[in-house]
Design an enzyme around this catalytic site. Structure first.
Site, PDB file in Angstrom:
ATOM      1  N   LYS A 190       5.765   2.921  -3.725  1.00 31.67           N
ATOM      2  CA  LYS A 190       6.584   2.911  -2.815  1.00 31.67           C
ATOM      3  C   LYS A 190       6.637   1.705  -1.791  1.00 31.67           C
ATOM      4  O   LYS A 190       5.812   1.853  -0.885  1.00 31.67           O
ATOM      5  CB  LYS A 190       6.787   4.328  -1.915  1.00 31.67           C
ATOM      6  CG  LYS A 190       7.832   4.486  -1.238  1.00 31.67           C
ATOM      7  CD  LYS A 190       7.959   5.288   0.000  1.00 31.67           C
ATOM      8  CE  LYS A 190       7.452   3.978   1.315  1.00 31.67           C
ATOM      9  NZ  LYS A 190       8.546   3.075   1.406  1.00 31.67           N
ATOM     10  N   VAL A 227      10.449   9.142   3.005  1.00 31.94           N
ATOM     11  CA  VAL A 227      10.479   9.520   1.582  1.00 31.94           C
ATOM     12  C   VAL A 227       9.057   9.306   1.008  1.00 31.94           C
ATOM     13  O   VAL A 227       8.612  10.117   0.173  1.00 31.94           O
ATOM     14  CB  VAL A 227      11.456   8.621   0.874  1.00 31.94           C
ATOM     15  CG1 VAL A 227      11.143   8.711  -0.756  1.00 31.94           C
ATOM     16  CG2 VAL A 227      12.910   9.082   1.139  1.00 31.94           C
ATOM     17  N   GLY A 228       8.265   8.437   1.873  1.00 27.56           N
ATOM     18  CA  GLY A 228       6.948   8.303   1.670  1.00 27.56           C
ATOM     19  C   GLY A 228       5.848   9.586   1.688  1.00 27.56           C
ATOM     20  O   GLY A 228       5.020   9.805   1.340  1.00 27.56           O
ATOM     21  N   GLU A 266      -5.854   0.811   3.762  1.00 27.86           N
ATOM     22  CA  GLU A 266      -6.237  -0.562   4.136  1.00 27.86           C
ATOM     23  C   GLU A 266      -5.329  -0.693   5.700  1.00 27.86           C
ATOM     24  O   GLU A 266      -4.142  -0.950   5.418  1.00 27.86           O
ATOM     25  CB  GLU A 266      -5.842  -1.492   3.109  1.00 27.86           C
ATOM     26  CG  GLU A 266      -6.536  -1.535   2.076  1.00 27.86           C
ATOM     27  CD  GLU A 266      -8.059  -2.379   2.296  1.00 27.86           C
ATOM     28  OE1 GLU A 266      -8.387  -2.423   3.385  1.00 27.86           O
ATOM     29  OE2 GLU A 266      -8.733  -2.309   1.384  1.00 27.86           O
ATOM     30  N   CYS A 300      -3.062  -8.888   8.064  1.00 28.87           N
ATOM     31  CA  CYS A 300      -3.972  -8.152   8.554  1.00 28.87           C
ATOM     32  C   CYS A 300      -5.244  -8.530   8.981  1.00 28.87           C
ATOM     33  O   CYS A 300      -6.072  -8.275   9.974  1.00 28.87           O
ATOM     34  CB  CYS A 300      -4.051  -6.713   7.845  1.00 28.87           C
ATOM     35  SG  CYS A 300      -4.690  -7.498   6.412  1.00 28.87           S
ATOM     36  N   GLU A 399      -2.882  -4.899  17.863  1.00 32.50           N
ATOM     37  CA  GLU A 399      -2.530  -5.662  16.861  1.00 32.50           C
ATOM     38  C   GLU A 399      -1.023  -6.379  17.194  1.00 32.50           C
ATOM     39  O   GLU A 399      -0.345  -5.373  17.120  1.00 32.50           O
ATOM     40  CB  GLU A 399      -2.590  -5.172  15.425  1.00 32.50           C
ATOM     41  CG  GLU A 399      -2.104  -5.974  14.158  1.00 32.50           C
ATOM     42  CD  GLU A 399      -2.315  -5.365  12.881  1.00 32.50           C
ATOM     43  OE1 GLU A 399      -1.817  -4.163  12.534  1.00 32.50           O
ATOM     44  OE2 GLU A 399      -2.987  -6.019  12.014  1.00 32.50           O
TER      45      GLU A 399
HETATM   46  P1  NAD Z   1       3.973   0.543   8.271  1.00 25.20           P
HETATM   47  O1  NAD Z   1       2.852   1.232   8.431  1.00 25.20           O
HETATM   48  O2  NAD Z   1       5.040   0.547   9.210  1.00 25.20           O
HETATM   49  O3  NAD Z   1       4.571   0.739   6.891  1.00 25.20           O
HETATM   50  C1  NAD Z   1       3.761   0.600   5.661  1.00 25.20           C
HETATM   51  C2  NAD Z   1       4.540   1.398   4.317  1.00 25.20           C
HETATM   52  O4  NAD Z   1       4.383   2.769   4.724  1.00 25.20           O
HETATM   53  C3  NAD Z   1       5.953   1.252   4.151  1.00 25.20           C
HETATM   54  O5  NAD Z   1       6.287   1.152   2.916  1.00 25.20           O
HETATM   55  C4  NAD Z   1       6.726   2.256   4.746  1.00 25.20           C
HETATM   56  O6  NAD Z   1       7.674   2.520   4.630  1.00 25.20           O
HETATM   57  C5  NAD Z   1       5.422   3.482   4.509  1.00 25.20           C
HETATM   58  N1  NAD Z   1       5.561   4.529   5.703  1.00 25.20           N
HETATM   59  C6  NAD Z   1       5.747   4.553   6.802  1.00 25.20           C
HETATM   60  N2  NAD Z   1       5.806   5.733   7.482  1.00 25.20           N
HETATM   61  C7  NAD Z   1       5.276   6.599   6.408  1.00 25.20           C
HETATM   62  C8  NAD Z   1       5.051   7.933   6.470  1.00 25.20           C
HETATM   63  N3  NAD Z   1       5.023   8.682   7.559  1.00 25.20           N
HETATM   64  N4  NAD Z   1       4.346   8.432   5.237  1.00 25.20           N
HETATM   65  C9  NAD Z   1       4.038   7.430   4.098  1.00 25.20           C
HETATM   66  N5  NAD Z   1       4.736   6.341   4.116  1.00 25.20           N
HETATM   67  C10 NAD Z   1       5.039   5.715   5.335  1.00 25.20           C
HETATM   68  O7  NAD Z   1       3.376  -0.919   8.114  1.00 25.20           O
HETATM   69  P2  NAD Z   1       4.203  -2.209   8.062  1.00 25.20           P
HETATM   70  O8  NAD Z   1       4.959  -2.644   9.370  1.00 25.20           O
HETATM   71  O9  NAD Z   1       5.080  -2.450   7.080  1.00 25.20           O
HETATM   72  O10 NAD Z   1       3.170  -3.469   7.868  1.00 25.20           O
HETATM   73  C11 NAD Z   1       2.395  -3.940   8.792  1.00 25.20           C
HETATM   74  C12 NAD Z   1       0.935  -3.354   8.838  1.00 25.20           C
HETATM   75  O11 NAD Z   1       0.239  -3.271   7.689  1.00 25.20           O
HETATM   76  C13 NAD Z   1       0.008  -4.081  10.054  1.00 25.20           C
HETATM   77  O12 NAD Z   1      -0.643  -3.191  10.571  1.00 25.20           O
HETATM   78  C14 NAD Z   1      -1.091  -4.703   9.202  1.00 25.20           C
HETATM   79  O13 NAD Z   1      -2.317  -4.888   9.772  1.00 25.20           O
HETATM   80  C15 NAD Z   1      -1.078  -3.778   7.981  1.00 25.20           C
HETATM   81  N6  NAD Z   1      -1.824  -4.508   6.736  1.00 25.20           N
HETATM   82  C16 NAD Z   1      -2.908  -4.075   6.450  1.00 25.20           C
HETATM   83  C17 NAD Z   1      -3.611  -4.834   5.524  1.00 25.20           C
HETATM   84  C18 NAD Z   1      -4.889  -4.557   5.019  1.00 25.20           C
HETATM   85  O14 NAD Z   1      -5.482  -4.581   3.776  1.00 25.20           O
HETATM   86  N7  NAD Z   1      -5.865  -4.073   5.675  1.00 25.20           N
HETATM   87  C19 NAD Z   1      -2.849  -5.658   4.692  1.00 25.20           C
HETATM   88  C20 NAD Z   1      -1.395  -6.062   4.973  1.00 25.20           C
HETATM   89  C21 NAD Z   1      -0.893  -5.202   6.115  1.00 25.20           C
END
Ligand code: NAD
Length: 496
Positions: A190, A227-228, A266, A300, A399
């Protein structure tokens, strides 16, 4: 600032999802727009799944795991992953256009982490599927006069729900799908709503150009984050692998707890770059300041806190400002550009909110802080440098996920380690010194999953990557990352 590049390749995505070995629209027939963050124009649309579509994908993945030999036929998996690697290589330019178009990634980065590296990494996962030692005999052991032979076997966890963010969409989709499939799991991917095509295109390529059995890989796109939650709460799903924000990670962990799923996370980071007082600042600092702006700071593991010795503080701040001044901001299709737009209006506003917070909490704004002139269309921001930042200030602790660097002074190596570790996060870091021994001594004391010493590069498919504290649970990549997707089973037999 860069001019718009005319005549770049057309960005063509895939509207349909991959479910049970077929391409499908959403059951409701709904779609949502895919917006180019560099122009704010709609690139096209994608199926907008509901919980019902997710339910079908989970059922398909469950069937494929339970009713095929996918999990036990290591050689077949290797072949399928090799096919996927070759097919993605053949579609590389299409994938490149999608990553630049929907994520606003600088074109230059697609020749490395954004496109070419993940395609190459599939070779690593194909090899791992075929060459990993899934079984290990322990020495015989006597219990009550009877000797026993003992076998430790590793086998796939089952159905894996993979949830990914938008910043490195193709890389992160492959970083999850690659090892999960290599280990014998079936997958429901997803992706983030901002970057659906990096996943749907992967799904279509896998369907049309590999022998992956139906249901082994499924891709579900939705504008609705919740939907996640269908995926993270469903008892048919054995494991969730997630990359994204710490806030979402907490929620996923809580939701997965009802069915005691294995959860691999992650999450975010606020990594420190410690420059010691004997360092060659002129070569270390401008490069790291440029690094903070790469892909608009949406990474990240970027070192977003620059820790400088008080004795050479102003020299370091000036070098950082000079580095930021050299960053080409603009159209991501321009090959000289390293900083494109933020991914969405929401992210742009969020970063501007942090910049305002930095100002109001008393940090010194050295450069940037606003929208670059001439780039009002698209979600662009200026490279921004704050100096004299209190280590406890919001912009030093949270962050930001934008092109914003904060500079914090330290007194000595001890103080530098204390400030570096004063964070809820623990993802990455860097140390620079004229003495490798001194740099290594500091690196060993930084409580994070990766540390670059004197500019060393740790990022590779065979290097485990992940976080301490609230940066995550588990490791991606390497043997450690592969083993995240395996269960451990011990068996014992009487010996003769
Ligand atoms: P996000 O947490 O908003 O969303 C990530 C994913 O989770 C999306 O697919 C989203 O639709 C899904 N999601 C959101 N709420 C959910 C829920 N309640 N249940 C299940 N799925 C859900 O993050 P973002 O804004 O898309 O990405 C940025 C973040 O990702 C930053 O904090 C960054 O540090 C982190 N990141 C971490 C790494 C790592 O390897 N540690 C790598 C890249 C990005």
């Amino acid at each position: 600032m860069s001019d718009t590049v005319a005549g770049h390749p057309e960005v063509r995505g895939e509207e349909r999802m991959l479910i049970g070995g077929e391409l499908h629209g959403a059951l409701s027939g709904k779609t949502f727009p895919n917006v180019d963050p560099a122009t704010e124009e709609v690139l096209g649309s994608t199926a907008d799944a509901s919980g019902e579509d997710m339910d079908r994908a989970i059922a398909a993945a469950r069937r494929a795991f339970d009713e095929t030999s996918w999990s036990t036929d290591h050689a077949f998996r290797r072949r399928c992953l090799e096919q996927l690697q070759q097919a993605m290589e053949a579609h590389k330019e299409e994938l490149r256009a999608v990553v630049v178009g929907e994520a606003g990634s600088p074109l230059a980065m697609t020749y490395a982490v954004q496109v070419e590296e993940p395609i190459a990494d599939l070779t690593y996962w194909a090899d791992m599927a075929g060459s990993y030692s899934y079984e290990r005999w322990l020495p015989e052991r006597e219990v009550f006069g009877q000797r026993h032979r003992r076998l430790v076997a590793r086998e796939a966890v089952g159905v894996v729900g993979a949830i990914t963010p938008w910043n490195y969409p193709l890389y992160l989709n492959v970083a999850k799908v690659g090892p999960a499939l290599a280990a014998g799991n079936t997958v429901v991917l997803k992706p983030a709503p901002d970057t659906p095509w990096s996943a749907t295109l992967l799904g279509r390529i896998a369907l049309e150009e590999t022998d992956l059995p139906p249901g082994v890989l499924n891709v579900v796109t939705s504008s609705d984050h919740l939907v996640g939650e269908v995926l993270t709460g469903d008892p048919r799903v054995d494991m969730v692998t997630f990359t994204g924000s710490t806030a979402t990670g907490r929620r996923i962990m809580a939701n997965a707890s009802a069915t005691v799923k294995k959860v691999f996370l992650e999450l975010g980071g606020k990594s420190a770059n410690v420059v010691l007082d004997d360092a060659d600042m002129a070569s270390a600092i401008p490069m790291s300041a440029i690094g903070v702006c790469t892909h608009a700071g949406q990474g990240c593991a970027i070192t977003t806190r620059l820790l400088l010795p008080r004795s050479r503080y102003e020299e370091g701040v000036e070098l950082a400002a000079a580095g930021m001044g050299n960053v080409a901001v603009g159209d991501p299709w321009d090959p000289s550009v390293l900083q494109g737009p933020q991914v969405s209006a929401r992210q742009k506003e969020r970063v501007l909110g942090y910049i305002e917070k930095g100002r109001s909490e008393g940090a010194r704004l050295v450069t940037g802080g606003g929208v670059p002139s001439g780039l009002d269309r698209g979600f662009y921001l200026e490279p921004t440098l704050f100096a004299d930042v209190d280590p406890k200030a919001t912009i030093a602790q949270e962050e930001i996920f934008g092109p914003v660097l904060v500079v914090i002074p330290f007194e000595d190596d001890e103080d530098a380690v204390r400030i570096a570790n004063d964070s809820a996060y623990g993802l990455s870091g860097a140390v620079t010194s004229a003495s490798e021994e001194r740099a290594l001594a500091v690196a060993r004391r930084i409580r994070t999953g990766t540390v670059s010493v004197n500019g060393g590069m740790w990022f590779a498919p065979d290097v485990p990557f992940g976080g301490y504290r609230q940066s995550g649970v588990g490791r991606e990549n390497g043997v450690e990352g592969f083993e995240e997707y395996l269960e451990v089973k011990a068996m014992a037999f009487p010996a003769g």
